[in-house]
Design a protein around this motif. Structure first.
Motif, PDB file in Angstrom:
ATOM      1  N   LEU A  81     -10.174  12.198  -2.813  1.00  0.00           N
ATOM      2  CA  LEU A  81     -10.325  10.939  -3.535  1.00  0.00           C
ATOM      3  C   LEU A  81     -11.434  10.084  -2.931  1.00  0.00           C
ATOM      4  CD1 LEU A  81      -6.614   9.795  -4.016  1.00  0.00           C
ATOM      5  CD2 LEU A  81      -8.142  10.749  -5.743  1.00  0.00           C
ATOM      6  N   LYS A  82     -12.126   9.337  -3.802  1.00  0.00           N
ATOM      7  CA  LYS A  82     -13.095   8.351  -3.322  1.00  0.00           C
ATOM      8  C   LYS A  82     -12.350   7.296  -2.506  1.00  0.00           C
ATOM      9  CE  LYS A  82     -15.832   6.373  -6.133  1.00  0.00           C
ATOM     10  NZ  LYS A  82     -16.470   5.698  -7.267  1.00  0.00           N
ATOM     11  N   TRP A  83     -13.074   6.678  -1.598  1.00  0.00           N
ATOM     12  CA  TRP A  83     -12.507   5.645  -0.725  1.00  0.00           C
ATOM     13  C   TRP A  83     -11.816   4.554  -1.541  1.00  0.00           C
ATOM     14  CZ3 TRP A  83     -12.289   6.141   4.430  1.00  0.00           C
ATOM     15  CH2 TRP A  83     -11.991   5.023   5.195  1.00  0.00           C
ATOM     16  N   SER A  84     -12.436   4.107  -2.622  1.00  0.00           N
ATOM     17  CA  SER A  84     -11.871   3.029  -3.440  1.00  0.00           C
ATOM     18  C   SER A  84     -10.577   3.471  -4.115  1.00  0.00           C
ATOM     19  CB  SER A  84     -12.885   2.557  -4.484  1.00  0.00           C
ATOM     20  OG  SER A  84     -13.300   3.636  -5.287  1.00  0.00           O
ATOM     21  N   LYS A  85     -10.485   4.728  -4.527  1.00  0.00           N
ATOM     22  CA  LYS A  85      -9.245   5.214  -5.157  1.00  0.00           C
ATOM     23  C   LYS A  85      -8.127   5.308  -4.125  1.00  0.00           C
ATOM     24  CE  LYS A  85     -10.704   7.114  -9.388  1.00  0.00           C
ATOM     25  NZ  LYS A  85     -10.181   7.837 -10.519  1.00  0.00           N
ATOM     26  N   ARG A  86      -8.476   5.694  -2.900  1.00  0.00           N
ATOM     27  CA  ARG A  86      -7.464   5.705  -1.838  1.00  0.00           C
ATOM     28  C   ARG A  86      -6.941   4.298  -1.591  1.00  0.00           C
ATOM     29  NH1 ARG A  86     -10.163   9.297   2.990  1.00  0.00           N
ATOM     30  NH2 ARG A  86     -10.810  11.045   1.695  1.00  0.00           N
ATOM     31  N   LYS A  87      -7.863   3.342  -1.549  1.00  0.00           N
ATOM     32  CA  LYS A  87      -7.482   1.944  -1.316  1.00  0.00           C
ATOM     33  C   LYS A  87      -6.590   1.449  -2.448  1.00  0.00           C
ATOM     34  CE  LYS A  87      -8.855  -0.796   1.365  1.00  0.00           C
ATOM     35  NZ  LYS A  87      -8.302  -1.291   2.628  1.00  0.00           N
ATOM     36  N   ALA A  88      -6.966   1.742  -3.697  1.00  0.00           N
ATOM     37  CA  ALA A  88      -6.177   1.304  -4.849  1.00  0.00           C
ATOM     38  C   ALA A  88      -4.788   1.943  -4.832  1.00  0.00           C
ATOM     39  CB  ALA A  88      -6.914   1.639  -6.142  1.00  0.00           C
ATOM     40  N   LEU A  89      -4.719   3.198  -4.454  1.00  0.00           N
ATOM     41  CA  LEU A  89      -3.438   3.905  -4.370  1.00  0.00           C
ATOM     42  C   LEU A  89      -2.533   3.242  -3.324  1.00  0.00           C
ATOM     43  CD1 LEU A  89      -2.207   6.429  -5.717  1.00  0.00           C
ATOM     44  CD2 LEU A  89      -3.047   7.752  -3.786  1.00  0.00           C
ATOM     45  N   THR A  90      -3.095   2.870  -2.204  1.00  0.00           N
ATOM     46  CA  THR A  90      -2.331   2.194  -1.151  1.00  0.00           C
ATOM     47  C   THR A  90      -1.880   0.810  -1.608  1.00  0.00           C
ATOM     48  OG1 THR A  90      -3.561   3.409   0.541  1.00  0.00           O
ATOM     49  CG2 THR A  90      -2.399   1.429   1.254  1.00  0.00           C
ATOM     50  N   ILE A  91      -2.771   0.073  -2.255  1.00  0.00           N
ATOM     51  CA  ILE A  91      -2.423  -1.259  -2.765  1.00  0.00           C
ATOM     52  C   ILE A  91      -1.272  -1.165  -3.758  1.00  0.00           C
ATOM     53  CG2 ILE A  91      -3.250  -3.125  -4.271  1.00  0.00           C
ATOM     54  CD1 ILE A  91      -6.002  -2.817  -2.850  1.00  0.00           C
ATOM     55  N   LYS A  92      -1.397  -0.280  -4.732  1.00  0.00           N
ATOM     56  CA  LYS A  92      -0.351  -0.140  -5.750  1.00  0.00           C
ATOM     57  C   LYS A  92       0.953   0.386  -5.135  1.00  0.00           C
ATOM     58  CE  LYS A  92      -1.281  -0.038  -9.999  1.00  0.00           C
ATOM     59  NZ  LYS A  92      -0.995  -0.980 -11.066  1.00  0.00           N
ATOM     60  N   GLY A  93       0.841   1.268  -4.148  1.00  0.00           N
ATOM     61  CA  GLY A  93       2.033   1.771  -3.472  1.00  0.00           C
ATOM     62  C   GLY A  93       2.780   0.661  -2.758  1.00  0.00           C
ATOM     63  N   LEU A  94       2.065  -0.186  -2.051  1.00  0.00           N
ATOM     64  CA  LEU A  94       2.701  -1.308  -1.359  1.00  0.00           C
ATOM     65  C   LEU A  94       3.317  -2.301  -2.336  1.00  0.00           C
ATOM     66  CD1 LEU A  94       0.273  -2.133   1.584  1.00  0.00           C
ATOM     67  CD2 LEU A  94       2.665  -1.456   1.761  1.00  0.00           C
ATOM     68  N   LEU A  95       2.646  -2.515  -3.469  1.00  0.00           N
ATOM     69  CA  LEU A  95       3.140  -3.486  -4.440  1.00  0.00           C
ATOM     70  C   LEU A  95       4.420  -3.030  -5.133  1.00  0.00           C
ATOM     71  CD1 LEU A  95      -0.155  -4.730  -6.078  1.00  0.00           C
ATOM     72  CD2 LEU A  95       1.355  -5.987  -4.536  1.00  0.00           C
TER      73      LEU A  95
END
Length: 159
Positions: A81-95
């Protein structure tokens, strides 16, 4: 200042660091950049869905919804995954289990910032709350998002 200051603030908000006179009633989880070691990257390969299920203890149907929202295949390897998709996945996971999180823009390319901001704006409309850290490298003159409030921290006049 930059990233070091952001990490100091993350430690304070997540209650990993105690400072006299500062009271944080609820720890604020941080969407830190996903990192994997050699074993995870090459031997025990982790997919995007496995990451959501195991790291954030999300039920399978909720993980599928998050992956659909982000346009990520459930079987896609995290390492691809691109860095931004990893970040988005982590953000949505935490939310999925929190109403407030902190995150940073460090490592996200200029062309991905708007995509991340759209995700955040969508979550803000669901009454979620964010504390974001940025080094202001790509800052617009006017804040383009209605629900964002920009607070600039300067040290001796330096941003």
């Amino acid at each position: 200042m930059g990233f070091d200051l952001a990490l100091e603030l993350v430690d304070l908000l997540s209650k990993n660091k105690v400072v006299a006179g500062l009271s944080i009633s609820v720890p604020v989880p941080h969407a830190k950049n996903y990192q994997q070691n050699f074993l995870e990257r090459n031997i025990s390969i982790k997919t995007a869905k496995q990451y959501l299920l195991k790291k954030f203890n999300i039920v399978s149907s909720r993980a599928d919804n998050i992956l659909d929202d982000l346009g990520i295949s459930a079987n896609e390897r995290i390492s691809w995954l691109k860095w931004s998709k990893r970040k988005a996945l982590t953000i949505k996971g935490l939310l999925a289990n929190n109403n407030i999180i902190s995150f940073d823009y460090y490592g996200i390319s200029a062309d991905s910032i708007d995509w991340i901001n759209d995700i955040i704006q969508h979550e803000l409309n669901k009454e979620k709350c964010f504390i974001g850290f940025n080094n202001l490298q790509y800052m617009e003159e006017q804040e383009p998002y209605d629900n964002f409030e920009r607070i600039v921290v300067a040290y001796n006049g330096k941003i």
